[in-house]
Design an enzyme around this catalytic site. Structure first.
Site: not given
Length: 139
Positions: A18, A86, A90, A121, A123
């Site tokens: 994770n 990113y 993923k 979150t 972030a």
């Protein structure tokens, strides 16, 4: 880390990967994004899953049992306006997950992925522009 668990416990039954990171100021679209950031993001995110699986699976084969859960992102299958590195990382994790599941099922190892959406979150809240949030939440 994996070696330490096996040394101390004698087995490893579950591995959850994770991790995900990017530099939101540099991981942009193809033209405006920083190439070094793109490759660093792809490498670090994919490497975090690849290396832990590579370390855990031999022990899981010996045990005849193991469960691996790799956390990806809904962005790996839904196009995004930015964060190209990113999203590509993923997507690669999805492919790795499918291949691990196929290759090692005969040894009693299951490998599954989950693709969560945007989670509030700190972030995410602190790094996503209002435009991005509005576009993302409109789907």
């Amino acid at each position: 880390m994996i070696e330490e668990v096996i040394k101390n416990e004698g087995h490893i039954d579950l591995l959850v990967n994770n991790f995900g990171a990017t530099n939101v100021t540099k991981d942009l679209d193809l033209i405006q994004g920083d190439s070094d950031t793109f490759f660093q993001t792809v490498n670090s995110n994919l490497e975090s899953v690849y290396l832990t699986c590579k370390s855990a699976i031999p022990q899981m084969i010996k045990q005849g049992y193991g469960r691996i859960v790799n956390v990806s992102s809904i962005g790996s299958i839904v196009p995004d306006l930015s964060r190209l590195g990113y999203m590509v990382s993923k997507s690669a994790i999805n492919c790795l997950t499918q291949n691990i599941a196929f290759m090692y099922a005969r040894f009693g190892i299951r490998c599954n992925g989950i693709m969560p959406g945007m989670t509030a979150t700190p972030a995410v809240v602190n790094n996503m522009t209002e435009t991005f949030s509005n576009v993302y939440l409109s789907h």
